[in-house]
Design an enzyme around this catalytic site. Structure first.
Site, PDB file in Angstrom:
ATOM      1  N   GLU A   1      -6.819   4.707   7.651  1.00 11.89           N
ATOM      2  CA  GLU A   1      -6.454   6.324   7.420  1.00 11.89           C
ATOM      3  C   GLU A   1      -8.225   6.095   6.810  1.00 11.89           C
ATOM      4  OE1 GLU A   1      -2.730   5.314   5.344  1.00 11.89           O
ATOM      5  OE2 GLU A   1      -1.931   5.394   7.485  1.00 11.89           O
TER       6      GLU A   1
ATOM      7  N   GLU B   1      -5.487  -5.771  10.838  1.00 10.50           N
ATOM      8  CA  GLU B   1      -4.463  -4.718  10.877  1.00 10.50           C
ATOM      9  C   GLU B   1      -4.763  -3.523  11.898  1.00 10.50           C
ATOM     10  OE1 GLU B   1      -2.393  -2.938   7.513  1.00 10.50           O
ATOM     11  OE2 GLU B   1      -4.011  -1.743   7.215  1.00 10.50           O
TER      12      GLU B   1
ATOM     13  N   SER C   1       3.244  -2.736  10.737  1.00 13.29           N
ATOM     14  CA  SER C   1       4.953  -2.523  10.749  1.00 13.29           C
ATOM     15  C   SER C   1       5.834  -3.836  10.023  1.00 13.29           C
ATOM     16  CB  SER C   1       5.266  -2.423  12.233  1.00 13.29           C
ATOM     17  OG  SER C   1       4.553  -0.773  12.527  1.00 13.29           O
TER      18      SER C   1
ATOM     19  N   HIS D   1      -9.578   0.892   4.921  1.00 15.63           N
ATOM     20  CA  HIS D   1      -7.646   1.021   5.890  1.00 15.63           C
ATOM     21  C   HIS D   1      -8.004   1.985   6.279  1.00 15.63           C
ATOM     22  CE1 HIS D   1      -4.194   2.368   6.715  1.00 15.63           C
ATOM     23  NE2 HIS D   1      -3.759   1.396   5.634  1.00 15.63           N
TER      24      HIS D   1
ATOM     25  N   LYS E   1       0.169   4.095  -0.187  1.00 19.65           N
ATOM     26  CA  LYS E   1      -0.207   5.300   0.105  1.00 19.65           C
ATOM     27  C   LYS E   1       0.425   7.130  -0.875  1.00 19.65           C
ATOM     28  CE  LYS E   1       0.050   3.618   4.420  1.00 19.65           C
ATOM     29  NZ  LYS E   1      -0.440   3.384   6.135  1.00 19.65           N
TER      30      LYS E   1
ATOM     31  N   ASN F   1       0.990  -0.924   0.078  1.00 17.31           N
ATOM     32  CA  ASN F   1      -0.228  -0.124   0.151  1.00 17.31           C
ATOM     33  C   ASN F   1       0.834   1.449   0.115  1.00 17.31           C
ATOM     34  OD1 ASN F   1      -1.698   2.275   0.837  1.00 17.31           O
ATOM     35  ND2 ASN F   1      -2.817   1.727   2.456  1.00 17.31           N
TER      36      ASN F   1
HETATM   37  C1  PEP Z   1      -1.054  -0.092   6.046  1.00 14.20           C
HETATM   38  O1  PEP Z   1      -0.434   1.540   6.075  1.00 14.20           O
HETATM   39  O2  PEP Z   1      -1.495  -0.682   5.488  1.00 14.20           O
HETATM   40  C2  PEP Z   1       0.600  -0.316   6.601  1.00 14.20           C
HETATM   41  C3  PEP Z   1       0.301  -1.560   7.743  1.00 14.20           C
HETATM   42  O3  PEP Z   1       0.990   0.277   6.697  1.00 14.20           O
HETATM   43  P1  PEP Z   1       3.126   0.109   7.666  1.00 14.20           P
HETATM   44  O4  PEP Z   1       2.969  -1.016   6.672  1.00 14.20           O
HETATM   45  O5  PEP Z   1       3.585   1.369   7.459  1.00 14.20           O
HETATM   46  O6  PEP Z   1       2.768  -0.636   9.209  1.00 14.20           O
END
Ligand code: PEP
Length: 238
Positions: free
Chosen positions: A92, A162, A200, A90, A10, A8
């Site tokens: 966000e 997530e 992460s 997501h 973003k 992703n």
């Molecule tokens: C995400 O935004 O879906 C995500 C998992 O970000 P990150 O891997 O940076 O934690």
């Protein structure tokens, strides 16, 4: 066993960086399946630059196909371009753009009806985890966001767990924490649904997560931007 690694991007990555990314990907044979979700304005270019077999998708879509919805992106048009999947819900989108489970259900339904694969994201905040509400929150997100889906190909429904406290924070869920939630999701949705873990994920923690029984892949933000990291994730031993 082959896993699914979804990047992703973003609102990151420039076109020259995307070009370099895909050029690097072309130099290796990836162990796992790889999908990339660039920002909407880059979907067409990425479809042209990506090596064969790498699916390109979107990070969000409208729940409408056509009409007077200024500024929205049509899932029909994504499909028309050759886009194969969309990330819906997501954290966000839920937190910064106030998307509700009910609105997300409309997007999921429309996208599945058009033949797009959907990665529907769920996850608890830190406060919810500390109040022992993790399972309740996720159950509601699944019940309400995956409601009245109509006819669709079950292979096209993917769920990403997530935990909000693990996204972009460097605080990854332990493999046991992730497995525990994945197993509950599996119980609720049945064995057909592909389940991704996100939060992460990095080359140094991916294998342990991907080895868990109910983790079929990863949804990755930060570590999907750098070709060497993304390639390492796609080669993670499982
Ligand atoms: C995400 O935004 O879906 C995500 C998992 O970000 P990150 O891997 O940076 O934690």
């Amino acid at each position: 066993m082959k896993k699914l690694i979804v990047g992703n991007w973003k609102m990151n990555q420039t076109l020259p960086l995307a070009k370099a990314f895909f050029a690097d990907l072309k130099t290796v044979e990836l162990e796992h399946e790889a999908w990339i979700a660039p920002q909407a304005f880059h979907v067409t270019a990425c479809l042209q630059m990506a090596p064969e077999g790498i699916w390109i998708g979107a990070q969000n879509v409208s729940n409408e196909e056509h009409g007077a919805f200024t500024g929205e992106n049509s899932p029909f048009s994504l499909r028309e371009l050759g886009g194969k999947f969309v990330i819906i819900g997501h954290s966000e989108r839920r937190q910064l753009f106030n998307e509700t489970n009910a609105q997300l259900a409309l997007k999921v339904r429309k996208s599945l009806s058009l033949g797009l694969a959907v990665i529907y994201c769920v996850g608890e905040t830190l406060a919810e985890r500390e109040q022992n509400k993790t399972f309740e929150v996720i159950k509601t997100q699944l019940n309400d966001g995956l409601k009245d889906l109509g006819d669709y190909n079950p292979d096209n429904l993917i769920v990403a767990y997530e935990p909000v406290w693990a996204i972009g924070t460097g605080k990854v869920a332990t493999p046991a924490q992730a497995q525990e939630v994945h197993s509950a999701i599996r119980e609720q949705l049945g064995s057909k649904t592909t389940l991704l873990y996100g939060g992460s994920v990095k080359p140094d923690n991916a294998s342990e997560l991907l080895k868990q029984k109910d983790i079929d892949g990863a949804l990755v933000g930060g570590a999907s931007l750098k070709p060497s990291d993304f390639i390492a994730l796609c080669q993670a031993p499982v």
